[in-house]
Design a protein around this motif. Structure first.
Motif, PDB file in Angstrom:
ATOM      1  N   TYR B 199       1.016  -1.391  -0.089  1.00  0.00           N
ATOM      2  CA  TYR B 199       0.073   0.069  -0.060  1.00  0.00           C
ATOM      3  C   TYR B 199       0.830   1.270   0.152  1.00  0.00           C
ATOM      4  N   PRO B 200       0.477   2.242  -0.544  1.00  0.00           N
ATOM      5  CA  PRO B 200       1.470   3.576  -0.558  1.00  0.00           C
ATOM      6  C   PRO B 200       1.815   3.892   0.800  1.00  0.00           C
ATOM      7  N   GLY B 201       3.294   3.853   0.693  1.00  0.00           N
ATOM      8  CA  GLY B 201       3.740   4.405   2.339  1.00  0.00           C
ATOM      9  C   GLY B 201       4.353   3.326   2.721  1.00  0.00           C
ATOM     10  N   GLU B 202       3.931   2.024   2.390  1.00  0.00           N
ATOM     11  CA  GLU B 202       4.316   0.895   3.198  1.00  0.00           C
ATOM     12  C   GLU B 202       5.705   0.350   2.818  1.00  0.00           C
ATOM     13  N   VAL B 203       6.570  -0.194   3.679  1.00  0.00           N
ATOM     14  CA  VAL B 203       7.882  -0.647   3.531  1.00  0.00           C
ATOM     15  C   VAL B 203       7.977  -2.000   3.913  1.00  0.00           C
ATOM     16  N   ALA B 204       8.434  -2.805   2.842  1.00  0.00           N
ATOM     17  CA  ALA B 204       8.506  -4.291   3.125  1.00  0.00           C
ATOM     18  C   ALA B 204       9.852  -4.779   2.874  1.00  0.00           C
ATOM     19  N   VAL B 205      10.257  -5.950   3.549  1.00  0.00           N
ATOM     20  CA  VAL B 205      11.361  -6.789   3.338  1.00  0.00           C
ATOM     21  C   VAL B 205      11.046  -7.925   2.112  1.00  0.00           C
ATOM     22  N   ILE B 206      12.134  -7.968   1.259  1.00  0.00           N
ATOM     23  CA  ILE B 206      11.971  -8.721   0.386  1.00  0.00           C
ATOM     24  C   ILE B 206      12.179 -10.376   0.689  1.00  0.00           C
ATOM     25  N   LYS B 207      11.233 -11.170   1.029  1.00  0.00           N
ATOM     26  CA  LYS B 207      11.478 -12.591   1.478  1.00  0.00           C
ATOM     27  C   LYS B 207      10.759 -13.364   0.767  1.00  0.00           C
ATOM     28  N   PRO B 208      11.363 -13.886  -0.133  1.00  0.00           N
ATOM     29  CA  PRO B 208      10.571 -14.874  -1.241  1.00  0.00           C
ATOM     30  C   PRO B 208      10.174 -16.314  -0.501  1.00  0.00           C
ATOM     31  N   ALA B 209       8.878 -16.414  -0.738  1.00  0.00           N
ATOM     32  CA  ALA B 209       8.370 -17.629  -0.238  1.00  0.00           C
ATOM     33  C   ALA B 209       9.124 -19.197  -0.304  1.00  0.00           C
ATOM     34  N   ALA B 210       9.754 -19.327  -1.690  1.00  0.00           N
ATOM     35  CA  ALA B 210      10.112 -20.363  -2.177  1.00  0.00           C
ATOM     36  C   ALA B 210      11.462 -19.982  -2.727  1.00  0.00           C
ATOM     37  N   SER B 217      16.881 -28.349  -3.156  1.00  0.00           N
ATOM     38  CA  SER B 217      17.428 -29.583  -3.239  1.00  0.00           C
ATOM     39  C   SER B 217      18.697 -29.729  -2.085  1.00  0.00           C
ATOM     40  N   TRP B 218      19.240 -28.568  -1.784  1.00  0.00           N
ATOM     41  CA  TRP B 218      20.327 -28.711  -0.963  1.00  0.00           C
ATOM     42  C   TRP B 218      19.783 -28.257   0.709  1.00  0.00           C
ATOM     43  N   GLY B 219      18.427 -28.119   0.682  1.00  0.00           N
ATOM     44  CA  GLY B 219      17.712 -27.699   2.166  1.00  0.00           C
ATOM     45  C   GLY B 219      17.962 -26.594   2.457  1.00  0.00           C
ATOM     46  N   ASN B 220      18.222 -25.526   1.747  1.00  0.00           N
ATOM     47  CA  ASN B 220      18.512 -24.343   2.076  1.00  0.00           C
ATOM     48  C   ASN B 220      17.155 -23.396   1.933  1.00  0.00           C
ATOM     49  N   SER B 221      17.153 -22.453   2.954  1.00  0.00           N
ATOM     50  CA  SER B 221      15.821 -21.634   3.025  1.00  0.00           C
ATOM     51  C   SER B 221      15.918 -20.609   1.971  1.00  0.00           C
ATOM     52  N   PRO B 222      14.686 -19.778   1.671  1.00  0.00           N
ATOM     53  CA  PRO B 222      14.857 -18.953   0.630  1.00  0.00           C
ATOM     54  C   PRO B 222      15.688 -17.797   1.105  1.00  0.00           C
ATOM     55  N   GLN B 223      16.257 -16.980   0.122  1.00  0.00           N
ATOM     56  CA  GLN B 223      17.280 -16.082   0.296  1.00  0.00           C
ATOM     57  C   GLN B 223      16.434 -14.667   0.921  1.00  0.00           C
ATOM     58  N   ILE B 224      17.129 -14.111   1.767  1.00  0.00           N
ATOM     59  CA  ILE B 224      16.643 -12.748   2.447  1.00  0.00           C
ATOM     60  C   ILE B 224      17.386 -11.660   2.139  1.00  0.00           C
ATOM     61  N   PHE B 225      16.769 -10.607   1.252  1.00  0.00           N
ATOM     62  CA  PHE B 225      17.813  -9.649   0.879  1.00  0.00           C
ATOM     63  C   PHE B 225      18.073  -8.377   1.875  1.00  0.00           C
ATOM     64  N   ASP B 226      19.059  -7.759   1.737  1.00  0.00           N
ATOM     65  CA  ASP B 226      19.316  -6.687   2.733  1.00  0.00           C
ATOM     66  C   ASP B 226      18.809  -5.531   2.415  1.00  0.00           C
ATOM     67  N   PHE B 227      17.739  -5.451   1.631  1.00  0.00           N
ATOM     68  CA  PHE B 227      17.268  -4.242   1.244  1.00  0.00           C
ATOM     69  C   PHE B 227      15.671  -4.204   1.490  1.00  0.00           C
ATOM     70  N   LYS B 228      15.109  -3.251   1.873  1.00  0.00           N
ATOM     71  CA  LYS B 228      13.613  -2.928   1.815  1.00  0.00           C
ATOM     72  C   LYS B 228      12.921  -2.214   0.534  1.00  0.00           C
ATOM     73  N   LEU B 229      11.772  -2.483   0.498  1.00  0.00           N
ATOM     74  CA  LEU B 229      10.832  -1.730  -0.739  1.00  0.00           C
ATOM     75  C   LEU B 229       9.964  -1.092  -0.174  1.00  0.00           C
ATOM     76  N   GLU B 230       9.832   0.197  -0.739  1.00  0.00           N
ATOM     77  CA  GLU B 230       8.729   1.089  -0.178  1.00  0.00           C
ATOM     78  C   GLU B 230       8.220   1.591  -1.561  1.00  0.00           C
ATOM     79  N   LEU B 231       6.887   1.423  -1.193  1.00  0.00           N
ATOM     80  CA  LEU B 231       5.809   2.071  -2.352  1.00  0.00           C
ATOM     81  C   LEU B 231       5.539   3.526  -2.119  1.00  0.00           C
ATOM     82  N   ALA B 232       6.236   4.213  -2.804  1.00  0.00           N
ATOM     83  CA  ALA B 232       5.922   5.744  -2.527  1.00  0.00           C
ATOM     84  C   ALA B 232       4.638   6.317  -3.162  1.00  0.00           C
TER      85      ALA B 232
END
Lengths: 295, 517
Positions: B199-210, B217-232
């Motif tokens: 939603y406008p003004g909302e900031v979210a962490v980029i955390k893919p579900a899969a 195949s190596w049992g690793n969890s999804p990558q979490i990125f070190d930046f956030k995204l804001e919808l201005a």
């Protein structure tokens, strides 16, 4: 009358001219088709030559129609299926005329080409809306024109290639048995005539490749993935693969005769599926497609 | 070292001569594998891919046991399909390798090149010694016709070529296709994607579900990125779209063709056609915006290898009924039951943003929505489920046994009345739905695709000539015996021969070879 009303009545007037012009062109395509059939049944060159001359008239008038549509929509005229069908009829006819110049008195391939041209025109006129719509957001891309123009150019070339292939397959036995002239074909020119079919498919193949490549690049920009196994995408891949098999089979000694010819015709059928058939298939089976704007 | 020695010790020649290898090096195998793939592709267009089996059954899908057994709803990930694709890849590798060896050996002119059956013979009408005639003809080919000498023999046979070698071009685009395969493989293994609603003004962490297939195949969890995204900001724009009054039946259309009727454009107030959806996004690291871009369809934002796309939007409404302090929350396009109303209400897309008018002007839209009342069959029997994959742009029915009634336009400050109840919008909000994707296969595909196109275009549309010739003295006169090979659609043997004939005729006069052409 307000400014808006003036604009709307002007647009309606231009559209009425355009639709009537399209009917007129469809009529000429139809007459050409009948003349080619008369040529087939009578074996006289006169009707064939007349059909070709009339086809030139239709094609030149069709250029005017396409320009008028471009002016109306202020964009490339192949967004809706109505527009694509018109473009397809024109591009197939002009490609045929260009190729036919070399083959004086051979008019048989014109039967398939004009039947498709008249069929596409009538389908557009009778079953599709001629309304001019602005480009929807996914279509607002520089890939749009490239993708469609090249894909349709390849379709046009494949249509003519298949027409020649069918004529060759039908007529070759009678020509080989007998030295008599059959519709301008004889032992001397039959193989060269047939070779044109291969050369056309060879010409169309890189165009189709670029059509698919540009489509993938566009999908990557618009939808975030270059390939999604969408029915339209998959049928274009099927067409590409079948033509790849055809071109390769021309290098295999045992396959270069009838099997190769059949692959060429199959490629044409797949091309028709990609263009029109897949829409019908997706609706029939209820399969979702991202290409529904073209249906 | 040992590995290298082991590789060197392998009997490569023996492998190349084996039956299996020879089969894989065959063009026929390529064609057969491609035919099998065509079969798979066709099946993939008959059965909806990536669909859930339950949904498939619910929507009337047939051949269930076949679908389950052959995994037909996911055919492009089945082991059989992947095996065929791998076999084609191996076939392509072997074919290109063999072609490479052949091309390398062809750099040295083969013995059969020297034995030729001439296709054309030209008398050389000159009073020159044979050696001098040879020299003159050679110069014509080199200077006038711009051929390059490839080989010559002491007993007078010359081989010359002009244009890019079609063999190397063919090889180049096959190699590029191999790289495309590698690009597909990278996509298959390492790509992942997800969606984010902001939603406008909302900031979210980029955390893919899969996670990607590789990580999974190596049992690793999804990558979490070190930046956030804001919808201005989220912007919607519409075009005013006049409706064409045009009949659907074929006979009336014929009447239009004959000029008995004329088409007409009418403009309703609600004739809106989407022009654009834009999201102004900010990539935030720590507390700082490191990147800002307004994205739209066809113009995504890329940051740290991830690309964000404008996918769709979502609108939530709070509906007030009469003066009831409790409001009902719903999403546009979905049905909601409101006590006291016979049927369900459905609210269409809220039109908001800028309208570009047909007369060239533009205006801010006063937010509004269209309200529809959906009633089920009076028998109380529920209507069958709507189709699993409702087709866009046209069909508006929600299933047999369902009746819909258009209530009208509901503006932000206005109201509509249904069953003596006053329905109004209390509040609404609009979110941007962004899809994002990480795909390391794309750059490789992009570049190899360009090589495929270039090499294929030069090969098909270009012109390559090879001439083999010798000069022979017969009955006291010199003759040029020549064979021409061409490849490429613009190569024109007839024109070459015509030009050669013309140049040879000119040779009756001594040629001034010192003058540059």
């Amino acid at each position: 009358m307000s400014n808006l009303e003036t604009i709307l009545s002007r647009d309606a007037y231009i559209l009425s001219i355009e639709v009537r012009l399209f009917w007129f062109i469809a009529l000429i395509y139809g007459i050409c088709f009948i003349l080619y059939i008369i040529h087939l049944t009578t074996k006289k060159t006169g009707p064939g030559r007349l059909a070709t001359n009339m086809l030139w008239v239709a094609v030149i008038t069709h250029v005017g129609l396409i320009l008028l549509r471009t002016f109306e929509g202020q964009r490339a005229p192949f967004q809706t299926l109505y527009e694509s069908l018109s473009w397809f009829a024109w591009s197939a006819s002009i490609t045929y005329l260009y190729v036919e110049r070399k083959w004086k008195d051979i008019f048989l391939p014109g039967i398939l080409v004009t039947s498709l041209a008249v069929g596409a025109s009538l389908y557009a006129l009778l079953a599709r809306s001629p309304a001019v719509e602005p480009l929807s957001p996914p279509l607002q891309s520089y890939w749009f024109e490239w993708h469609v123009i090249l894909a349709f150019l390849s379709y046009a070339v494949f249509v003519v290639s298949c027409s020649i292939e069918i004529v060759y397959l039908v007529i070759r036995s009678s020509v080989k048995k007998d030295l008599r002239l059959e519709y301008g074909l004889n032992k001397g020119n039959l193989e060269t005539f047939h070779r044109t079919s291969f050369r056309l498919a060879l010409f169309g193949f890189p165009l189709l490749t670029f059509g698919i490549f540009s489509g993938a690049a566009w999908a990557n920009e618009a939808w975030g993935r270059y390939w999604g196994w969408d029915p339209k995408e998959t049928w274009s891949l099927i067409t590409w693969t079948v033509f790849a098999i055809y071109l390769h089979s021309m290098s295999i000694q045992k396959w270069k005769e009838l099997p190769a010819s059949l692959f060429n015709i199959l490629g044409f059928i797949c091309m028709l599926m990609t263009f029109i058939g897949v829409n019908w298939l997706a609706r029939l089976l209820g399969i979702p497609s991202l290409h529904l704007y073209a249906m | 070292m040992t590995i290298l020695q082991n590789i060197q010790n392998i009997n490569w020649q023996g492998i190349r001569e084996s039956k299996l290898y020879r089969r894989f090096a065959s063009l026929k195998t390529s064609c057969i594998l491609l035919c099998i793939l065509v079969g798979f592709y066709t099946i993939g267009t008959i059965f909806p891919q990536d669909a859930q089996l339950d949904d498939y059954i619910k929507s009337g899908g047939r051949f269930i046991s076949f679908v389950i057994f052959f995994d037909l709803l996911n055919i492009f990930n089945t082991p059989v399909f992947l095996i065929i694709a791998i076999l084609l890849f191996i076939n392509l590798v072997i074919c290109t390798f063999e072609r490479f060896l052949m091309l390398r050996s062809q750099n040295k002119t083969a013995a059969e090149d020297w034995q030729f059956t001439p296709a054309y013979t030209f008398p050389l009408d000159i009073n020159q010694e044979l050696e001098s005639a040879e020299e003159s003809v050679r110069e014509i080919f080199k200077k006038e016709l711009r051929f390059k000498e490839k080989a010559s023999q002491t007993y007078g046979i010359y081989i010359m070529e002009k244009g890019w070698s079609y063999r190397w071009l063919t090889w180049a685009y096959h190699i590029a296709i191999l790289f495309c395969f590698l690009g597909f493989l990278m996509t298959y293994l390492f790509s992942f994607e997800d969606e984010i609603t902001l939603y406008p003004g909302e900031v979210a962490v980029i955390k893919p579900a899969a996670a990607s297939r590789w990580n999974k195949s190596w049992g690793n969890s999804p990558q979490i990125f070190d930046f956030k995204l804001e919808l201005a900001e989220f912007i919607t724009e519409y075009n005013q779209l006049p409706k064409l009054e045009y009949p659907a039946d074929k006979l009336s259309r014929l009447a239009f063709a004959l000029g008995w009727k004329d088409p007409q454009y009418t403009l309703k107030e609600e004739s809106y056609f989407p022009k654009d959806w834009k999201s102004r996004l900010k990539a935030i690291k720590g507390n700082m915006a490191v990147l800002e871009k307004t994205i739209e369809v066809n113009d995504p934002l890329s940051y740290q290898g991830i690309t964000f796309y404008q996918a769709a939007y979502k609108q939530m409404l709070k509906i007030q009924v009469d003066d009831n302090p409790i409001s009902f929350e719903t999403e546009t396009g979905k049905e909601i039951i409101i006590p006291g109303i016979d049927g369900m209400l459905k609210f269409g897309t809220i039109r908001i943003g800028t309208l570009f008018k047909k007369d060239g002007g533009m205006e801010k839209i006063r937010p509004f929505t269209e309200v529809t009342l959906v009633k089920k069959e009076s028998s109380g029997k529920l209507a069958p489920d709507p189709p699993l994959y409702p087709l866009q742009g046209g069909d508006k029915g929600v299933g047999r046994g369902t009746e819909t009634e258009n209530i009208g336009k509901l503006e932000q400050d206005g109201a509509v009345y249904i069953d003596n109840k006053r329905i109004s919008i209390k509040e609404f909000k609009e979110a941007s739905i962004l899809s994002y994707r990480y795909d390391p296969g794309v750059p490789l595909l992009w570049w190899s695709g360009i090589v495929v196109l270039l090499a294929m275009s030069f090969r098909v549309f270009g012109a390559w000539y090879r001439i083999t010739y010798r000069i022979e003295e017969k009955d006291g006169a010199s003759h040029l015996l020549i064979k021409v090979n061409t490849k490429g659609l613009i190569a024109d043997e007839e024109r070459l021969i015509k030009r050669l004939k013309h140049l040879l005729e000119k040779m009756t006069e001594p040629i001034d070879l010192d003058t540059p052409v």
